[in-house]
Design a protein around this motif. Structure first.
Motif, PDB file in Angstrom:
ATOM      1  N   ASP A  80       0.831  -1.215   0.000  1.00 38.33           N
ATOM      2  CA  ASP A  80       0.000   0.000   0.000  1.00 38.33           C
ATOM      3  C   ASP A  80       0.864   1.263   0.000  1.00 38.33           C
ATOM      4  O   ASP A  80       0.540   2.241  -0.680  1.00 38.33           O
ATOM      5  CB  ASP A  80      -0.939   0.019   1.211  1.00 38.33           C
ATOM      6  CG  ASP A  80      -2.025  -1.046   1.132  1.00 38.33           C
ATOM      7  OD1 ASP A  80      -2.261  -1.585   0.029  1.00 38.33           O
ATOM      8  OD2 ASP A  80      -2.628  -1.345   2.185  1.00 38.33           O
ATOM      9  N   PHE A  81       1.957   1.247   0.746  1.00 39.87           N
ATOM     10  CA  PHE A  81       2.904   2.366   0.780  1.00 39.87           C
ATOM     11  C   PHE A  81       3.447   2.652  -0.627  1.00 39.87           C
ATOM     12  O   PHE A  81       3.470   3.799  -1.076  1.00 39.87           O
ATOM     13  CB  PHE A  81       4.031   2.036   1.762  1.00 39.87           C
ATOM     14  CG  PHE A  81       5.188   2.983   1.755  1.00 39.87           C
ATOM     15  CD1 PHE A  81       5.040   4.317   2.095  1.00 39.87           C
ATOM     16  CD2 PHE A  81       6.462   2.525   1.425  1.00 39.87           C
ATOM     17  CE1 PHE A  81       6.130   5.193   2.103  1.00 39.87           C
ATOM     18  CE2 PHE A  81       7.554   3.385   1.431  1.00 39.87           C
ATOM     19  CZ  PHE A  81       7.379   4.712   1.762  1.00 39.87           C
ATOM     20  N   ALA A  82       3.849   1.597  -1.332  1.00 44.09           N
ATOM     21  CA  ALA A  82       4.384   1.773  -2.692  1.00 44.09           C
ATOM     22  C   ALA A  82       3.315   2.323  -3.632  1.00 44.09           C
ATOM     23  O   ALA A  82       3.600   3.194  -4.458  1.00 44.09           O
ATOM     24  CB  ALA A  82       4.927   0.447  -3.214  1.00 44.09           C
ATOM     25  N   MET A  83       2.086   1.842  -3.510  1.00 47.26           N
ATOM     26  CA  MET A  83       1.008   2.334  -4.380  1.00 47.26           C
ATOM     27  C   MET A  83       0.687   3.805  -4.078  1.00 47.26           C
ATOM     28  O   MET A  83       0.471   4.600  -4.986  1.00 47.26           O
ATOM     29  CB  MET A  83      -0.256   1.491  -4.203  1.00 47.26           C
ATOM     30  CG  MET A  83      -0.123   0.045  -4.672  1.00 47.26           C
ATOM     31  SD  MET A  83       0.247  -0.111  -6.431  1.00 47.26           S
ATOM     32  CE  MET A  83       2.000  -0.440  -6.386  1.00 47.26           C
ATOM     33  N   ARG A  84       0.701   4.138  -2.804  1.00 48.90           N
ATOM     34  CA  ARG A  84       0.365   5.506  -2.391  1.00 48.90           C
ATOM     35  C   ARG A  84       1.453   6.509  -2.794  1.00 48.90           C
ATOM     36  O   ARG A  84       1.162   7.582  -3.311  1.00 48.90           O
ATOM     37  CB  ARG A  84       0.151   5.531  -0.880  1.00 48.90           C
ATOM     38  CG  ARG A  84      -0.309   6.862  -0.310  1.00 48.90           C
ATOM     39  CD  ARG A  84      -0.606   6.785   1.177  1.00 48.90           C
ATOM     40  NE  ARG A  84       0.550   6.381   1.981  1.00 48.90           N
ATOM     41  CZ  ARG A  84       0.711   5.193   2.567  1.00 48.90           C
ATOM     42  NH1 ARG A  84      -0.203   4.253   2.472  1.00 48.90           N
ATOM     43  NH2 ARG A  84       1.791   4.915   3.274  1.00 48.90           N
ATOM     44  N   GLU A  85       2.706   6.157  -2.581  1.00 49.67           N
ATOM     45  CA  GLU A  85       3.824   7.081  -2.809  1.00 49.67           C
ATOM     46  C   GLU A  85       4.323   7.081  -4.258  1.00 49.67           C
ATOM     47  O   GLU A  85       5.037   7.988  -4.661  1.00 49.67           O
ATOM     48  CB  GLU A  85       4.976   6.768  -1.855  1.00 49.67           C
ATOM     49  CG  GLU A  85       4.613   6.960  -0.399  1.00 49.67           C
ATOM     50  CD  GLU A  85       4.210   8.384  -0.067  1.00 49.67           C
ATOM     51  OE1 GLU A  85       4.836   9.324  -0.604  1.00 49.67           O
ATOM     52  OE2 GLU A  85       3.274   8.565   0.732  1.00 49.67           O
TER      53      GLU A  85
END
Length: 107
Positions: A80-85
């Motif tokens: 989720d962090f990778a998708m968000r950032e």
């Protein structure tokens, strides 16, 4: 034994985010069944290429590992962090098998 090499193209202005992502996988990958060799961030030369490398016994073991990783709290948070950032611009995954013995030894 198979070696999975993940080649990432990353946003060079978000190298710190990739390094956080890599450290998180450093915890999640080993506890879910793969032998992590390491994650590598750009240092000299290309500012956009990064790699993740781990060993897995077989493609069947890889499928089980992926299921466990998807159920892992840190694994889900990291994805989720990778998708968000949006610091990963491209990701290519290749599975290789060792074709030579290390240090010139016998297989």
């Amino acid at each position: 034994m198979l070696t999975c090499i993940i080649k990432y193209q990353i946003d060079p202005t978000k190298k710190a985010e990739f390094e956080t992502y890599a450290r998180n996988w450093g915890q999640a990958i080993p506890r879910n069944g793969a032998d992590l060799i390491g994650y590598y961030a750009p240092h000299e030369g290309s500012s956009t290429l990064a790699y993740g490398i781990y060993n897995i016994p077989s493609l069947a073991a890889y499928e089980t590992y992926r299921e466990r990783l998807a159920a892992d709290t840190l694994g889900r948070e990291n994805y989720d962090f990778a998708m968000r950032e949006k610091f990963i611009l491209r990701e290519d995954r290749t599975f290789l098998r060792l074709a030579s013995a290390p240090h010139g030894g016998q297989k």
